[in-house]
Design an enzyme around this catalytic site. Structure first.
Site, PDB file in Angstrom:
ATOM      1  N   GLU A 131      11.602  30.534 -40.339  1.00 54.68           N
ATOM      2  CA  GLU A 131      12.270  29.649 -39.380  1.00 54.68           C
ATOM      3  C   GLU A 131      13.778  29.717 -39.565  1.00 54.68           C
ATOM      4  OE1 GLU A 131      12.264  24.939 -38.015  1.00 54.68           O
ATOM      5  OE2 GLU A 131      11.630  25.478 -40.043  1.00 54.68           O
ATOM      6  N   GLU A 149       8.815  17.070 -35.341  1.00 61.73           N
ATOM      7  CA  GLU A 149       9.596  16.970 -36.570  1.00 61.73           C
ATOM      8  C   GLU A 149      10.902  16.256 -36.260  1.00 61.73           C
ATOM      9  OE1 GLU A 149      10.871  19.911 -40.257  1.00 61.73           O
ATOM     10  OE2 GLU A 149      11.152  20.621 -38.212  1.00 61.73           O
TER      11      GLU A 149
END
Length: 262
Positions: free
Chosen positions: A140, A237
């Protein structure tokens, strides 16, 4: 495209067992936990099973205090192997099938080429271990404002590492929030990354609060994702502005965007 509650951020102030209960009560079928290493894996598995909750993503342990991952750090290969083993133990116990491998920040004075070679080598060693259990390792890109110095800040940089590793068990974790914080054209970045995307996350780019699926850029990217046939999880998130449950009204706009009504 199922929504997963990030239980490291949502329902703040509650112990993990209560967070799992509250997320299940709010209709989440999946959960992300950034660093689920305070509980024995078997105990964590029981907590999740009691609520019918799937664990869908964990991170590798970040390392020593202040470190943000180990995978790109030359000379720390043994530490990376130990961190990966911890994450794999959690996945084997809980049935989780995705691990975000944290690359980390290159040490001061280290050549980027050496760090990239270390990262690629670690992933090439780790990928077959993960694949043996049906687990995918994700990379990521983390934005430079929240995570200055992290090894990659753009999805295409992480994609270059994935190409070098050359193993199907290593794929991309695409985060709307980090892309927007970098000022990227969200839909264009997503379209370029789609062949590699294994897991998705989102949050509002201002304050990392509740996402805004009615925002035209976000709605378009969600439609692109849905039209691509993506059937994975989207991790929520974010940092709730106040009460987590009260802030979940955004899910109506999410359903409208995915259906093409936004």
């Amino acid at each position: 495209m199922k929504l997963a509650a990030n239980l490291s951020l949502l329902y703040p102030g509650l112990p993990l067992a209560r967070r799992i209960e509250e997320a299940a009560r709010d209709g989440f079928a999946g959960a992300e936990i950034l660093f689920p290493y305070d509980l024995p894996p078997a105990e964590l598995a029981m907590l999740l099973q009691a609520q019918g909750m799937a664990l869908v993503l964990v991170n590798t342990p970040p390392g020593r205090e202040g470190e943000k991952g180990l995978a790109c750090l030359p000379g720390r290969e043994a530490d990376f192997d130990a961190a990966l083993a911890q994450a794999l133990d959690v996945c084997r116990a809980t049935g989780c099938r995705s691990i975000h491998v944290m690359a980390g920040r290159p040490p001061e004075g280290a050549a980027r080429t050496d760090c990239q070679a270390t990262l690629v080598g670690n992933l090439q060693r780790a990928a077959p271990l993960a694949a043996r259990d049906g687990i995918t390792l994700t990379l990521e890109a983390l934005n430079r404002h929240d995570m200055p110095g992290y090894f990659y800040r753009l999805p295409e940089q992480a994609a270059q590492v994935i190409a070098q590793v050359g193993h199907p068990a290593v794929r991309l974790q695409f985060d709307f929030y980090h892309c927007q914080r970098e000022g990227l054209d969200l839909d264009r970045a997503l379209r370029a990354a789609l062949p590699l995307v294994h897991h998705v996350q989102f949050a509002h780019p201002q304050g990392r609060h509740e996402p805004d699926p009615a925002d035209p850029a976000v709605a378009q990217a969600l439609r692109t994702l849905a039209d691509s046939g993506y059937a994975g999880w989207i991790g929520c998130e974010y940092l709730p502005r106040a009460d987590t449950r009260a802030g979940l009204a955004w899910r109506e706009a999410y359903q409208a965007a995915v259906a093409g009504r936004a």
